[in-house]
Write a protein that holds these residues in place. Structure first.
Motif, PDB file in Angstrom:
ATOM      1  N   TYR A  90      90.615 117.026  31.509  1.00  0.00           N
ATOM      2  CA  TYR A  90      90.943 118.098  32.443  1.00  0.00           C
ATOM      3  C   TYR A  90      91.077 119.454  31.753  1.00  0.00           C
ATOM      4  O   TYR A  90      91.082 120.492  32.407  1.00  0.00           O
ATOM      5  N   ARG A  93      88.768 122.667  32.498  1.00  0.00           N
ATOM      6  CA  ARG A  93      89.012 123.310  33.793  1.00  0.00           C
ATOM      7  C   ARG A  93      90.305 124.110  33.791  1.00  0.00           C
ATOM      8  O   ARG A  93      90.415 125.118  34.465  1.00  0.00           O
ATOM      9  N   LEU A  94      91.294 123.656  33.023  1.00  0.00           N
ATOM     10  CA  LEU A  94      92.569 124.376  32.945  1.00  0.00           C
ATOM     11  C   LEU A  94      92.440 125.660  32.132  1.00  0.00           C
ATOM     12  O   LEU A  94      92.856 126.723  32.576  1.00  0.00           O
TER      13      LEU A  94
END
Length: 122
Positions: A90, A93-94
């Motif tokens: 993830y 995307r962060l």
């Protein structure tokens, strides 16, 4: 502590955090990175070997880390993060909201592939 190693004639910087990070770690890292950015204008890549990342000593250290990222992200073309942590998938995307570099996660087994990706032109 943040150990570092230059690859391909100061085009790619590898950093390896170990133990809880301290504010001084970012001052030391800036002293290594800033002259290279001044000379070459940017880094082709940054490899963050986060396999032994243990967090920050304090909230103030986290703030210091954020300031370091704010002051340097525009001068880095690509960032590869090597770790087997589950949240790694993830991460691009962060951080995409905070950095201008292209960011990719790599599992520990793909360390060499991560380094090669950073060295690719583009």
């Amino acid at each position: 502590m943040i150990d570092h190693n230059w690859h391909w004639g100061h085009k790619v910087l590898e950093v390896r955090p170990s133990g809880p990070l301290e504010e001084e770690d970012f001052r030391i890292l800036a002293a290594q990175v800033d002259p290279v950015i001044s000379e070459y204008g940017r880094l082709n890549g940054l490899l963050v070997d986060a396999r032994d990342f243990a967090g920050w000593e304090s909230f103030a250290t986290l703030v210091c880390h954020c300031k370091f990222v704010r002051d340097h992200h525009r001068y880095i073309h690509r960032i590869a993060v090597v770790s087997d942590h589950g949240l790694l998938g993830y991460m691009p995307r962060l951080v995409d909201h905070f950095v201008s570099a292209e960011v990719r996660p790599f599992p520990s087994a793909d360390y060499t592939r991560a380094l090669e990706w950073l060295a690719e032109p583009g």
